[in-house]
Design a protein around this motif. Structure first.
Motif, PDB file in Angstrom:
ATOM      1  N   LYS A  70       0.880  -1.164   0.000  1.00 19.23           N
ATOM      2  CA  LYS A  70       0.000   0.000   0.000  1.00 19.23           C
ATOM      3  C   LYS A  70       0.922   1.220   0.000  1.00 19.23           C
ATOM      4  CE  LYS A  70      -0.769   0.285   5.037  1.00 19.23           C
ATOM      5  NZ  LYS A  70      -0.205   1.609   5.256  1.00 19.23           N
ATOM      6  N   ASN A  71       0.343   2.413   0.006  1.00 18.89           N
ATOM      7  CA  ASN A  71       1.205   3.583  -0.208  1.00 18.89           C
ATOM      8  C   ASN A  71       0.825   4.747   0.698  1.00 18.89           C
ATOM      9  OD1 ASN A  71       3.122   5.283  -1.281  1.00 18.89           O
ATOM     10  ND2 ASN A  71       2.052   5.633  -3.206  1.00 18.89           N
ATOM     11  N   ASP A  72       0.764   4.499   1.996  1.00 16.33           N
ATOM     12  CA  ASP A  72       0.514   5.616   2.912  1.00 16.33           C
ATOM     13  C   ASP A  72       1.729   6.530   3.025  1.00 16.33           C
ATOM     14  OD1 ASP A  72      -2.164   5.570   3.790  1.00 16.33           O
ATOM     15  OD2 ASP A  72      -1.756   3.750   4.952  1.00 16.33           O
ATOM     16  N   ALA A  73       2.880   6.023   2.632  1.00 15.64           N
ATOM     17  CA  ALA A  73       4.092   6.852   2.665  1.00 15.64           C
ATOM     18  C   ALA A  73       4.083   7.870   1.534  1.00 15.64           C
ATOM     19  CB  ALA A  73       5.328   5.971   2.555  1.00 15.64           C
ATOM     20  N   GLY A  74       3.239   7.670   0.543  1.00 14.22           N
ATOM     21  CA  GLY A  74       3.203   8.617  -0.569  1.00 14.22           C
ATOM     22  C   GLY A  74       4.443   8.581  -1.432  1.00 14.22           C
ATOM     23  N   GLY A  75       5.091   7.412  -1.475  1.00 12.52           N
ATOM     24  CA  GLY A  75       6.186   7.239  -2.428  1.00 12.52           C
ATOM     25  C   GLY A  75       7.555   7.691  -1.958  1.00 12.52           C
ATOM     26  N   ILE A  76       7.648   8.121  -0.712  1.00 12.67           N
ATOM     27  CA  ILE A  76       8.940   8.602  -0.209  1.00 12.67           C
ATOM     28  C   ILE A  76       9.186   8.035   1.191  1.00 12.67           C
ATOM     29  CG2 ILE A  76      10.339  10.635   0.342  1.00 12.67           C
ATOM     30  CD1 ILE A  76       8.653  12.261  -1.575  1.00 12.67           C
ATOM     31  N   LEU A  77      10.348   7.449   1.388  1.00 14.06           N
ATOM     32  CA  LEU A  77      10.735   6.910   2.706  1.00 14.06           C
ATOM     33  C   LEU A  77      12.104   7.463   3.088  1.00 14.06           C
ATOM     34  CD1 LEU A  77       9.697   3.143   2.667  1.00 14.06           C
ATOM     35  CD2 LEU A  77       8.958   4.863   4.323  1.00 14.06           C
ATOM     36  N   GLY A  78      12.191   8.051   4.255  1.00 14.92           N
ATOM     37  CA  GLY A  78      13.485   8.578   4.694  1.00 14.92           C
ATOM     38  C   GLY A  78      14.001   9.677   3.790  1.00 14.92           C
ATOM     39  N   GLY A  79      13.081  10.326   3.066  1.00 14.54           N
ATOM     40  CA  GLY A  79      13.485  11.449   2.230  1.00 14.54           C
ATOM     41  C   GLY A  79      13.895  11.064   0.828  1.00 14.54           C
ATOM     42  N   ILE A  80      13.742   9.773   0.504  1.00 17.50           N
ATOM     43  CA  ILE A  80      14.183   9.244  -0.796  1.00 17.50           C
ATOM     44  C   ILE A  80      13.006   8.531  -1.454  1.00 17.50           C
ATOM     45  CG2 ILE A  80      15.776   7.613  -1.908  1.00 17.50           C
ATOM     46  CD1 ILE A  80      17.627   7.984   0.579  1.00 17.50           C
ATOM     47  N   SER A  81      12.814   8.775  -2.744  1.00 22.35           N
ATOM     48  CA  SER A  81      11.711   8.119  -3.452  1.00 22.35           C
ATOM     49  C   SER A  81      11.883   6.608  -3.389  1.00 22.35           C
ATOM     50  CB  SER A  81      11.648   8.583  -4.905  1.00 22.35           C
ATOM     51  OG  SER A  81      12.834   8.227  -5.582  1.00 22.35           O
ATOM     52  N   ASN A  82      10.748   5.878  -3.256  1.00 21.94           N
ATOM     53  CA  ASN A  82      10.846   4.418  -3.115  1.00 21.94           C
ATOM     54  C   ASN A  82      10.319   3.668  -4.339  1.00 21.94           C
ATOM     55  OD1 ASN A  82       8.072   4.507  -2.913  1.00 21.94           O
ATOM     56  ND2 ASN A  82       7.993   4.123  -0.705  1.00 21.94           N
ATOM     57  N   GLY A  83      10.009   4.404  -5.398  1.00 21.80           N
ATOM     58  CA  GLY A  83       9.550   3.757  -6.616  1.00 21.80           C
ATOM     59  C   GLY A  83       8.039   3.698  -6.752  1.00 21.80           C
ATOM     60  N   ALA A  84       7.311   3.896  -5.641  1.00 22.60           N
ATOM     61  CA  ALA A  84       5.848   3.944  -5.712  1.00 22.60           C
ATOM     62  C   ALA A  84       5.409   5.337  -6.196  1.00 22.60           C
ATOM     63  CB  ALA A  84       5.263   3.643  -4.328  1.00 22.60           C
TER      64      ALA A  84
END
Lengths: 351, 351, 351, 351
Positions: free
Chosen positions: D269-283
């Motif tokens: 799922k994508n509650d992070a909105g595609g960014i984790l730790g300030g870096i895009s995660n590909g979602a």
């Protein structure tokens, strides 16, 4: 970070190619409420007109300054100032034959290597025409310095092997070469004429003097005042060396000679050139730059084309014999911009 | 914007005073997965050890490098690298008497004028000890350049009036002065001894050679490669002039002499010093800097104290007779840092 | 440009990993002659101590502040201030098993994707421990703001679904959650205890209030005060949203409701949150940030390892149930840093 | 550092006032050899035309784009691109009466407080007209993203209290409000008409979706991708809040809900909105901004004049009822610019 901005608080961004639509500059960080007119800028622009001091009729490049933003009722508003000069009388066809040739001493080869494309017309972005934006921004910087009673003056101390023997700042304004020594100026003019007839070009040295700079400008350890000045001056196309105060002369000095003694009235000599430890010391700032001969000579030159095949090149058209005196107002502009930037920086931390 | 950072993509920030707790540097933007050891940095640090080449026993300043961050299992992680060197054997008491005196040729007066306070112990931030951080960062930059087969070498071409007559790069590593001419090195050593006995100091010239630099580095019109190099070098304390290629020599050249013809094998000479239009052209990059004599002389000097009263000053303690050869690794560091920064910038736009 | 610096004139660079040697910060551009002690910084550091407000005994992480440079006789010198905190009591072995697993909600996957390497011990650079440097720099920024009579206060207005009903700034200092409503604080503590027992974690909302900010700070159009504040706050690990004044509430307002009428005594209400057109208007600045639940939960989670194979993960060890209240001093720090930066910028152009 | 530049490697500088000569932008750092036409930019410009979606005839503001530099034979050259749009049909006389009045909700008061001068005609620099430069630069950024198969789409999810119930991206292009829900679009149009008749204005929420972003973009810890996005979006005049992924919703989530599990096919799922730790995660990257109602209402408002005397103000002239949908392409532009900047940054360090 394309490399076309300079300065931190007083920040300029130049744009434009020699034979594109226009050239110009955006100045961001200019203090508000500064009185400014087109004429303030135009008068500096006249000093960098091609053909000046070349003993020939000046070119019909009118270079009318347009201020498109940042000005309201004759004063700056603190918002970015965009200045534009249209490229008129542009004849690009003579450049067609140079489309595939790398001119020696020019940026043709390196722009192609870097970008994989280049606007070959008139040198494109690498043309001296880019300095229109620098001089326009410098005119604004000089207005700010004026308020602070700081003066920046560039003058020619060597050209074609002729060295000035004195610095008479009033004489500097009387001749077209910005030369502060009348006899030297006459000899330089003769050298220019000789070189012109041979189809060759000349180098020289420009000195820049700053009077009235207060102590305290410059931010060690990397944004030392002389470091920023060196960058600003070395970013001018024809400049191949920069020195401050005694400059390369320090190599042969003893410490006991080089140190400037301090007395009650300040520094008793000025081999430091007005900067100690990267910070202005209140004395005159004195810089010199080495200016290489204009690379566009009329003599035949060996070079290669885009396929790296040997070519014999003869450049036609009208080109100046020397970047001096046109480069002098550009040097003044860069020095003025650095000084304003550091003035603002110093205001920021002076609490 | 305090002025203590340098570079854009490969960005270093140095910190620390001569007699504070420690000196160091933070490197931000170092590519990940670079193999790096303390030893890689330590070996560069040895080259800048005080006393080197001064004909005396080297000082007991151990300067052990500590890498506090950014490294994991022997490789960089892409996060900031903090390097720290403790200030050991610090004796500040001899400086107490200089607390209220402005030493000529030093930054005492200007730091006081700028900041209204100064750490007078050992020159504080303006001390050459600050270059520990530069050399440490430069060691990392050199590791990156190594991967790209780019070499940076600084060597002494003039010291105390003695000029080298040849450049033998192997000889350069054999003597303590980084002098590429054995006979000149011996004469320089003699000059140093003479000056030392007199309590005086010497200036000189360092040349920096870059081999293997690809074409395309440098971002006109302000971040030209030579402009950034000039800033980096001019930000080193003792440097009073910077030139590239033919340098100040261009002033007396004709365009027909100065232009480097291009042939099928590349440039047929190298008066441009490897940079055209602000962009590297693939030839060797050649720079020279003028190094002033160390201002800490043992002879009596006239100066003033904080109340601007005249004072006769005699500086005690052990000081090097010349900033050369200690300054050579610092020059290499600054050049390496500029090159890495522009390598990264070029990677960014190379699509 | 590695991304580890923040601010322009008052510029901080943080460095260090959770389980490396140390964490710290370099502050460049701090005005000179500011009185500063270790204690000034230490007291802010206490507010971000892990375990605070979690109803458990606080961890034995002493976090003693070391000021390594930029300070002389109790005052700043205008040179860079390096602050270091050693990483003590570091036990990395529990992390060994997570070496090859990407923890959900953490930066493990993205650091690996970006850098091709990661220091997996304790989250490495992505750990909340990095905020030690922010809080230390923020403590200095707050000292500067104090001189200007500007106060920055962060308090918890929502946690685990409990919303405060009032803002009593004195109460805020009385409980460990920085909650300005006593009843809400008690309910929040209960929620924390419930979540802790379940092995789960909680999110919330922190409000930041700035009192005494003069009009004029902020540099449109990109460095608007709220834009820089938003960046500063959004750069804190757990923050997922930032709003100013009426914030997302403006979506349902009419213009006639949203506009703040101006009277002789200033703005008659403050839905703008103290900023108009990107420039402070003299009213209180009011910001809110959404704080996500700590991702390190003790419940079993589905994820993958480095080979992208499914793994069931159960995280052991002691972790806080909520980033609140530890995040509050970090929010204060970032806001204080932005304000000081813009204070200095405004001084620069105020001529 | 006047605040009018944005981005680091792909850097834009906007300039111009609402009723000055022209508005525009300089883009520095655009990669070379990108195909680019006036039409590429013009088509984005149409989306921000005043009056769009307001149920009235669109204004006769032609806004023809002029590319003055950086382009050669239809491709970019790597040199700065200056884009200019003349201010035509400018009638400043209606503003004369507002010369001395501070309009509520506008930047009149704060510009005067900051700069001591303001161009009051049409809001001067603080006018939405400034976004012409952003949208022009954004059009170029979108061309670069296109090559990388990255798409940026902004759409209206709330306006005047009407919330969309679904996101149908094709519907979004069919109505003038960029609304991805046909029924909601119709209800919004009705709300707009109602407000217009009352002389009032409306706020709303815009969502921005990025598809195809590769993992690895963003530079912790300060230049995190969401931090730069937040700054870019918050720098748009009417924006009062920014959130990513679950946004303010995280405040009421448990960690076990908020964490996105990772599976073999990526994030589940994508509650992070595609960014984790300030870096895009590909979602997908998912952002939302709160847009305040246009402050220029036709209802009478209480305010003060330059002498701080009470004034009753009624604003005449034609103004949009909502900044939506005109703001949508501006949001797309800012997001595209941030993404290109980080793409280039990532190329730089990817060795």
């Amino acid at each position: 970070m394309g490399g076309n901005s300079f300065g931190t608080l007083f920040r300029i961004t130049t744009w434009g190619e020699s034979h594109g639509e226009a050239v110009g500059v955006v100045i961001d960080g200019c203090p508000a409420r500064l009185e400014l007119s087109v004429e303030d800028i135009q008068k500096e622009m006249e000093k960098r007109r091609p053909g000046r001091g070349m003993g020939t009729s000046p070119r019909k490049e009118r270079d009318r300054v347009n201020i498109l933003s940042g000005l309201f009722e004759g004063r700056t508003t603190g918002t970015p100032i965009c200045i534009l000069v249209w490229n008129e009388d542009v004849h690009s066809s003579p450049y067609d034959e140079m489309k595939n040739v790398y001119r020696p001493g020019q940026a043709d080869y390196t722009y192609q290597a870097k970008y994989g494309i280049r606007d070959f017309r008139g040198g494109g972005r690498a043309s001296a025409r880019e300095t229109v934006g620098r001089v326009a921004a410098g005119a604004i910087a000089k207005k700010i310095l004026e308020r602070e009673k700081i003066e920046v003056m560039a003058y020619t101390i060597e050209l074609g092997g002729i060295r000035t023997e004195k610095v008479d700042l009033e004489e500097r304004e009387r001749n077209l070469l910005f030369c502060p020594d009348k006899r030297a100026a006459i000899a330089m003019e003769k050298k220019i004429e000789e070189a012109r007839l041979r189809g060759d070009t000349l180098g020289g040295i420009v000195e820049i003097l700053v009077r009235g700079c207060p102590p305290g400008l410059g931010d060690p350890v990397f944004d030392k005042l002389e470091a920023d000045l060196a960058k600003g001056l070395m970013s001018i196309g024809a400049v191949r060396g920069v020195e401050i105060g005694a400059g390369f002369g320090v190599a042969r000095m003893f410490g006991s000679q080089c140190n400037d003694p301090l007395g009650q009235e300040g520094f008793q000599k000025n081999d430091a050139g007005g900067i100690l430890g990267g910070i202005s010391n209140g004395a005159d700032i004195l810089l010199r730059v080495a200016v290489k001969p204009v690379p566009s000579i009329h003599l035949e030159q060996r070079t290669v084309n885009h396929s790296m095949e040997p070519v014999l090149l003869r450049i036609e058209g009208r080109h100046d014999v020397s970047a001096i005196p046109r480069i002098n107002p550009v040097c003044e502009a860069m020095v003025a911009i650095v000084l304003v930037d550091h003035l603002l920086r110093q205001k920021a931390i002076g609490m």
